[in-house]
Design a protein around this motif. Structure first.
Motif, PDB file in Angstrom:
ATOM      1  N   PRO A   1      13.311 -10.420   1.900  1.00 24.23           N
ATOM      2  CA  PRO A   1      12.461 -12.020   2.432  1.00 24.23           C
ATOM      3  C   PRO A   1      11.806 -12.098   1.988  1.00 24.23           C
ATOM      4  O   PRO A   1      11.165 -11.409   0.496  1.00 24.23           O
ATOM      5  CB  PRO A   1      11.139 -11.547   3.741  1.00 24.23           C
ATOM      6  N   ARG A   2      11.456 -13.376   1.705  1.00 20.79           N
ATOM      7  CA  ARG A   2      10.355 -13.462   0.492  1.00 20.79           C
ATOM      8  C   ARG A   2       9.774 -14.519   0.247  1.00 20.79           C
ATOM      9  O   ARG A   2       8.888 -15.092   1.455  1.00 20.79           O
ATOM     10  CB  ARG A   2      11.290 -15.334  -0.546  1.00 20.79           C
ATOM     11  N   MET A   3       8.655 -14.109  -0.770  1.00 16.09           N
ATOM     12  CA  MET A   3       7.363 -14.572  -0.469  1.00 16.09           C
ATOM     13  C   MET A   3       6.616 -15.625  -0.374  1.00 16.09           C
ATOM     14  O   MET A   3       6.203 -16.631  -0.459  1.00 16.09           O
ATOM     15  CB  MET A   3       5.884 -13.826  -1.563  1.00 16.09           C
TER      16      MET A   3
ATOM     17  N   SER B   1      -4.562 -14.524   5.591  1.00 16.00           N
ATOM     18  CA  SER B   1      -4.622 -13.983   4.324  1.00 16.00           C
ATOM     19  C   SER B   1      -3.198 -14.235   3.745  1.00 16.00           C
ATOM     20  O   SER B   1      -2.285 -13.728   4.429  1.00 16.00           O
ATOM     21  CB  SER B   1      -5.134 -12.465   4.046  1.00 16.00           C
ATOM     22  N   PRO B   2      -3.353 -14.865   2.980  1.00 17.08           N
ATOM     23  CA  PRO B   2      -1.794 -15.474   2.247  1.00 17.08           C
ATOM     24  C   PRO B   2      -0.696 -13.941   1.637  1.00 17.08           C
ATOM     25  O   PRO B   2       0.479 -14.009   1.552  1.00 17.08           O
ATOM     26  CB  PRO B   2      -2.209 -15.713   0.915  1.00 17.08           C
ATOM     27  N   LEU B   3      -1.901 -12.254   2.141  1.00 18.95           N
ATOM     28  CA  LEU B   3      -0.616 -11.182   1.654  1.00 18.95           C
ATOM     29  C   LEU B   3      -0.314 -10.508   2.959  1.00 18.95           C
ATOM     30  O   LEU B   3      -0.440  -9.199   3.166  1.00 18.95           O
ATOM     31  CB  LEU B   3      -1.445 -10.553   0.525  1.00 18.95           C
ATOM     32  N   SER B   4      -0.991 -10.901   3.990  1.00 21.98           N
ATOM     33  CA  SER B   4      -0.643 -10.467   5.262  1.00 21.98           C
ATOM     34  C   SER B   4      -0.098  -9.920   5.879  1.00 21.98           C
ATOM     35  O   SER B   4       0.476  -8.975   6.101  1.00 21.98           O
ATOM     36  CB  SER B   4      -1.290 -11.423   6.412  1.00 21.98           C
ATOM     37  N   SER B   5       1.188 -10.319   5.383  1.00 20.09           N
ATOM     38  CA  SER B   5       2.769  -9.804   5.835  1.00 20.09           C
ATOM     39  C   SER B   5       2.821  -8.753   4.953  1.00 20.09           C
ATOM     40  O   SER B   5       4.054  -7.610   4.903  1.00 20.09           O
ATOM     41  CB  SER B   5       4.032 -10.761   5.553  1.00 20.09           C
ATOM     42  N   LEU B   6       2.758  -8.808   4.015  1.00 17.54           N
ATOM     43  CA  LEU B   6       2.710  -8.050   2.677  1.00 17.54           C
ATOM     44  C   LEU B   6       1.869  -6.566   3.246  1.00 17.54           C
ATOM     45  O   LEU B   6       2.239  -5.080   2.915  1.00 17.54           O
ATOM     46  CB  LEU B   6       1.705  -7.552   1.326  1.00 17.54           C
TER      47      LEU B   6
ATOM     48  N   ASN C   1      -8.182   5.826  -7.059  1.00 18.46           N
ATOM     49  CA  ASN C   1      -9.619   5.905  -6.407  1.00 18.46           C
ATOM     50  C   ASN C   1      -9.071   5.320  -5.038  1.00 18.46           C
ATOM     51  O   ASN C   1      -8.718   5.486  -3.561  1.00 18.46           O
ATOM     52  CB  ASN C   1     -10.521   5.190  -6.439  1.00 18.46           C
ATOM     53  N   GLU C   2      -8.639   4.106  -4.326  1.00 19.89           N
ATOM     54  CA  GLU C   2      -8.468   3.205  -3.789  1.00 19.89           C
ATOM     55  C   GLU C   2      -7.662   1.635  -4.663  1.00 19.89           C
ATOM     56  O   GLU C   2      -7.477   1.560  -5.224  1.00 19.89           O
ATOM     57  CB  GLU C   2     -10.136   2.557  -3.415  1.00 19.89           C
ATOM     58  N   LEU C   3      -6.250   1.668  -3.197  1.00 21.81           N
ATOM     59  CA  LEU C   3      -5.823   0.908  -3.394  1.00 21.81           C
ATOM     60  C   LEU C   3      -5.824   0.407  -2.472  1.00 21.81           C
ATOM     61  O   LEU C   3      -5.059   0.811  -0.979  1.00 21.81           O
ATOM     62  CB  LEU C   3      -4.806   1.130  -3.467  1.00 21.81           C
ATOM     63  N   LYS C   4      -6.231  -1.151  -2.089  1.00 25.04           N
ATOM     64  CA  LYS C   4      -5.220  -1.764  -0.700  1.00 25.04           C
ATOM     65  C   LYS C   4      -5.923  -3.436  -0.672  1.00 25.04           C
ATOM     66  O   LYS C   4      -6.849  -3.810  -2.214  1.00 25.04           O
ATOM     67  CB  LYS C   4      -6.644  -1.164   0.434  1.00 25.04           C
ATOM     68  N   ILE C   5      -4.833  -3.793  -0.257  1.00 26.65           N
ATOM     69  CA  ILE C   5      -5.713  -5.159   0.580  1.00 26.65           C
ATOM     70  C   ILE C   5      -6.706  -5.912   0.972  1.00 26.65           C
ATOM     71  O   ILE C   5      -6.484  -5.299   2.095  1.00 26.65           O
ATOM     72  CB  ILE C   5      -4.206  -6.126   0.232  1.00 26.65           C
ATOM     73  N   ASN C   6      -7.276  -6.748   0.426  1.00 25.64           N
ATOM     74  CA  ASN C   6      -8.915  -6.916   1.491  1.00 25.64           C
ATOM     75  C   ASN C   6      -8.191  -7.684   2.669  1.00 25.64           C
ATOM     76  O   ASN C   6      -7.260  -8.746   2.670  1.00 25.64           O
ATOM     77  CB  ASN C   6      -9.684  -7.804   0.375  1.00 25.64           C
TER      78      ASN C   6
ATOM     79  N   ILE D   1      -1.273   0.132  12.426  1.00 27.05           N
ATOM     80  CA  ILE D   1      -2.540  -0.535  11.972  1.00 27.05           C
ATOM     81  C   ILE D   1      -2.592  -1.323  12.946  1.00 27.05           C
ATOM     82  O   ILE D   1      -2.250  -1.142  14.226  1.00 27.05           O
ATOM     83  CB  ILE D   1      -1.206  -0.755  11.019  1.00 27.05           C
ATOM     84  N   ASN D   2      -3.552  -1.850  12.768  1.00 27.29           N
ATOM     85  CA  ASN D   2      -4.365  -3.303  14.120  1.00 27.29           C
ATOM     86  C   ASN D   2      -3.826  -4.333  13.981  1.00 27.29           C
ATOM     87  O   ASN D   2      -2.579  -4.654  12.603  1.00 27.29           O
ATOM     88  CB  ASN D   2      -5.649  -2.859  13.797  1.00 27.29           C
ATOM     89  N   ALA D   3      -4.077  -5.259  14.295  1.00 29.35           N
ATOM     90  CA  ALA D   3      -3.590  -6.689  14.399  1.00 29.35           C
ATOM     91  C   ALA D   3      -3.617  -7.126  12.577  1.00 29.35           C
ATOM     92  O   ALA D   3      -2.685  -7.996  12.283  1.00 29.35           O
ATOM     93  CB  ALA D   3      -4.578  -7.929  15.164  1.00 29.35           C
ATOM     94  N   GLN D   4      -4.962  -6.834  12.020  1.00 31.37           N
ATOM     95  CA  GLN D   4      -5.402  -7.721  10.618  1.00 31.37           C
ATOM     96  C   GLN D   4      -3.848  -6.554   9.442  1.00 31.37           C
ATOM     97  O   GLN D   4      -3.862  -6.759   8.882  1.00 31.37           O
ATOM     98  CB  GLN D   4      -6.509  -7.157  10.296  1.00 31.37           C
ATOM     99  N   GLY D   5      -4.094  -5.073  10.196  1.00 26.11           N
ATOM    100  CA  GLY D   5      -3.035  -4.650   9.179  1.00 26.11           C
ATOM    101  C   GLY D   5      -3.973  -3.703   8.334  1.00 26.11           C
ATOM    102  O   GLY D   5      -3.359  -2.714   7.424  1.00 26.11           O
ATOM    103  N   ASP D   6      -5.418  -3.114   9.509  1.00 28.32           N
ATOM    104  CA  ASP D   6      -6.056  -2.132   8.291  1.00 28.32           C
ATOM    105  C   ASP D   6      -5.793  -0.957   9.565  1.00 28.32           C
ATOM    106  O   ASP D   6      -4.782  -0.526  10.377  1.00 28.32           O
ATOM    107  CB  ASP D   6      -7.288  -2.749   8.522  1.00 28.32           C
ATOM    108  N   LYS D   7      -5.821  -0.033   8.902  1.00 31.22           N
ATOM    109  CA  LYS D   7      -5.827   1.576   9.825  1.00 31.22           C
ATOM    110  C   LYS D   7      -6.913   1.284  10.881  1.00 31.22           C
ATOM    111  O   LYS D   7      -7.961   1.244  10.734  1.00 31.22           O
ATOM    112  CB  LYS D   7      -6.054   2.821   8.732  1.00 31.22           C
ATOM    113  N   ILE D   8      -6.278   1.597  11.535  1.00 25.37           N
ATOM    114  CA  ILE D   8      -7.353   1.612  13.147  1.00 25.37           C
ATOM    115  C   ILE D   8      -8.813   2.877  12.531  1.00 25.37           C
ATOM    116  O   ILE D   8      -9.087   3.554  12.297  1.00 25.37           O
ATOM    117  CB  ILE D   8      -6.422   1.958  14.625  1.00 25.37           C
ATOM    118  N   LYS D   9      -9.738   2.209  13.242  1.00 24.69           N
ATOM    119  CA  LYS D   9     -11.525   2.223  13.749  1.00 24.69           C
ATOM    120  C   LYS D   9     -10.738   3.949  14.056  1.00 24.69           C
ATOM    121  O   LYS D   9      -9.847   4.130  15.462  1.00 24.69           O
ATOM    122  CB  LYS D   9     -12.166   1.659  13.925  1.00 24.69           C
ATOM    123  N   VAL D  10     -11.869   4.924  14.528  1.00 29.58           N
ATOM    124  CA  VAL D  10     -12.339   6.168  14.418  1.00 29.58           C
ATOM    125  C   VAL D  10     -13.420   6.176  15.207  1.00 29.58           C
ATOM    126  O   VAL D  10     -14.235   5.196  15.234  1.00 29.58           O
ATOM    127  CB  VAL D  10     -12.555   7.294  13.904  1.00 29.58           C
TER     128      VAL D  10
END
Lengths: 162, 140, 363
Positions: A22-24, A40-45, A157-162, C335-344
């Motif tokens: 699947p291509r972005m 969000s443009p990275l929602s699939s990711l 520490n932290e790696l996440k997609i906003n 995970i929730n619909a937005q793709g985040d980990k669900i809340k507690v």
């Protein structure tokens, strides 16, 4: 050896087939409906990364790439200027973000508002001392010196997609 | 009966949630008579050690008077101790050593030949020849 | 315990196969009457009037001025980034397990409080984020985060040291009297005075020196959490637990020990109501005649693949594939619909957005 342990959903198509990857970058034009929902443009990711659990980033430090996930340790063989242990570094030069089935690459750096990548300076120590000898042919003088480079250890520490 | 659990202890990741400074105690040993302790005595009397101790609030500084060569002993959170000999060193050099060793973690020095040390599984999985599509597999 | 049994009135000793008496193996029944600890000097109006129970042991808290003079205590406070509302005297109390030596309050109450806090937040985290974990594995996961061994390691990593010097050594060494308030005190003065022979370890009811130390460290960690709740409120305590305990990595995929994985998977698919049966198919192989052959097997339900694995024999790859399928089910994290980990539940504006596991599978 083991297949990747993911959800109960059907395993994704094998990644080795470039045709089916699947291509972005979509060649289709963005429909009006898509534009109004402001996804969000990275929602699939993000969704594919299982809530940012299975996510990696390739960031550049002094133009050197490092592939990291959350909780990784990075060993640098130099001291970072003005960094002390406990300091938090915000890494903003990320080239690639990847999940099990998708990757998003921007060679000039992904927009930093899309992700959050932070590292903590955990330790500033040294590498083990070793000896280096330098000499030239047909010359008896051998120059010997000890090398004990500094080593900085960073922890992601932290790696996440906003 | 169907599944037994194998007891394991979780892995520490100092720095992920909270960072705990690894050097919890520094013992500064000086001698009142010996010339090798001159630099250290200067550090102690000039208030430099006091200044450093105030900055490093997370470390317990202990000053011990003992005859012989002076030394700094760093106690780390992983139960290791590092003794640094500071005989005949300048006060500047002593402060340098103090700063340097207090930023260590007590672990054995290693030259890590790779870039990243991780205990997470690979995100995209490890390539296997058996997952190649039929037409692309390696033929002997 | 063996000692208290000897002291009492007509009772028959229980001679267990203790290390001190390996030959005698008679088990005799014992009838024990519950008695309050005499050390705590408990007084009551009548035995059944539980509300009248009162400990008359005099305990006092360390004054803040004395606590401030203890350098290791202040250093510990700073190292853990504890808020300024967390009093140093409480921190000193967290490190004290003794209750009769110097009359200072010990950490029993704070330990209980911290244990409750920890139990709640750790269990909540595991139940919400790993809803399908089998009960035994869930319990092992809870232990791996907040069991005695885990908390012992955490306590040591915080730089808490044990107070091992006896009163005499302290006096002779001219040790600062406030130093001990920053150290873990669980060894009584009498025990410190005892001469320790190297290579000889005293065992009482299977409790070793190491296990006592581990228990002491664990109770100190729990007490610090309890103290944080007391002084700074539940939100701060929750954040502290998240930062120090929940940030640790649980090696969940190494904690499963399957005995009949195929049967279990069949039962599980039954329970989940799959209409089609499981079929295990060979997907790829390097060839039967190859040296070190590899077989790739997949577990399918109809056309959907549940799991796959490579093994060096057909049976091995089949078993591994089945185990992978089971792990993929049990280790699911919603995970929730937005793709985040669900809340507690303890988060603000909580709305249930996860899944509820269907329970363990019996084979």
């Amino acid at each position: 050896m083991f297949a990747s342990i993911r959800s109960l959903r059907p395993c994704v198509v094998p990644r080795m087939l470039p045709r089916m990857l699947p291509r972005m970058y979509s060649t289709a034009t963005q429909s009006a409906a898509q534009a109004t929902t402001a996804v969000s443009p990275l929602s699939s990711l993000k969704i594919n990364s299982n809530g940012n659990q299975h996510l990696y980033a390739i960031f550049k430090l002094h133009n050197m790439p490092y592939l990291v996930t959350k909780g990784d340790l990075i060993y640098l063989n130099y001291k970072l200027k003005n960094a002390e242990i406990g300091d938090e570094l915000v890494l903003n030069d990320v080239t690639t973000l990847g999940s099990p089935s998708y990757t998003y690459t921007e060679p000039n750096g992904i927009d930093s508002s899309l992700y959050s990548l932070k590292a903590n300076v955990v330790e500033i120590t040294r590498e083990p001392k070793y000896q280096v000898t330098r000499t030239k042919q047909r010359q008896r003088r051998v120059k010997t010196f000890q090398v004990e480079n500094f080593q900085t250890v960073l922890r992601i520490n932290e790696l996440k997609i906003n | 009966m169907p599944i037994k659990a194998i007891p394991k202890i979780s892995l520490a990741r100092n720095g992920v949630g909270a960072f705990v400074a690894p050097c919890h105690r520094i013992t500064v040993q000086y001698c009142n008579w010996g010339g090798s302790s001159t630099g250290l005595r200067q550090v102690l009397s000039s208030g430099q050690l006091d200044h450093i101790a105030r900055q490093k609030k997370y470390t317990f500084f202990e000053v011990v008077k003992k005859s012989g060569h002076p030394s700094l002993t760093f106690h780390y959170n992983n139960d290791t101790t590092q003794v640094v000999d500071i005989a005949n060193l300048d006060s500047e050099k002593i402060v340098e050593k103090l700063e340097e060793y207090s930023q260590r973690s007590g672990n054995k020095l290693i030259k890590f030949n790779h870039k990243v040390m991780s205990n997470n599984d690979s995100v995209r999985g490890i390539w296997s020849p058996l997952h190649m599509p039929k037409g692309h597999r390696h033929k002997i | 315990m063996l000692r208290s049994v000897i002291r009492a009135a007509p009772r028959v000793n229980v001679l267990r196969a203790a290390i001190c008496r390996p030959q005698i193996l008679t088990t005799v029944r014992t009838y024990q009457v519950a008695t309050a600890k005499t050390v705590l000097k408990t007084s009551y109006d009548s035995v059944e009037d539980y509300s009248s129970y009162k400990h008359n042991l005099f305990t006092h808290r360390l004054p803040e001025s004395s606590a401030e003079q203890s350098a290791p205590l202040v250093a510990l406070h700073s190292r853990l980034n504890l808020p300024s509302t967390f009093a140093l005297s409480t921190l000193s109390q967290c490190l004290n397990l003794l209750f009769k030596d110097d009359g200072l309050a010990n950490n029993f109450g704070l330990n209980t409080l911290g244990k409750t806090m920890l139990s709640y937040y750790v269990t909540e985290y595991l139940l919400i984020h790993y809803p399908r974990l089998p009960m035994s594995v869930h319990n092992a996961a809870v232990d791996s985060l907040m069991g005695t061994s885990a908390l012992y390691e955490i306590g040591k990593s915080w730089g808490i040291t044990v107070d091992t010097t006896s009163k005499l050594d302290k006096f002779l060494g001219e040790e600062n009297e406030f130093l001990k308030y920053g150290k873990l005190r669980y060894i009584s003065d009498a025990e410190k005075e005892k001469v320790k022979e190297t290579g000889v370890e005293e065992l009482v009811d299977g409790v070793t020196e190491h296990s006592r130390e581990a228990e002491a460290y664990a109770s100190a960690v729990r007490a610090i959490i309890g103290g944080l709740y007391t002084h700074s409120g539940e939100d701060t305590a929750k954040k502290f637990i998240e930062d120090h305990i929940l940030s640790r990595k649980i090696p969940l995929d190494q904690m499963f020990q399957f005995s009949k994985p195929s049967a279990e998977l069949v039962r599980l698919c039954d329970k989940l109501g799959f209409d089609q049966p499981i079929s295990i198919r060979l997907m790829a192989e390097t060839g039967r005649a190859s040296s070190h052959p590899q077989y790739l097997t997949g577990v399918f339900v109809g056309t959907e693949k549940l799991g796959e694995a490579i093994g060096s024999s057909l049976n091995e790859s089949k078993t591994r594939a089945v185990i992978n399928a089971l792990l993929a089910y049990y280790l699911y994290s919603p995970i929730n619909a937005q793709g985040d980990k669900i809340k507690v539940p303890s988060e603000t504006n909580y709305k249930f957005e996860g899944i509820i596991g269907i329970g363990d599978v019996a084979i």
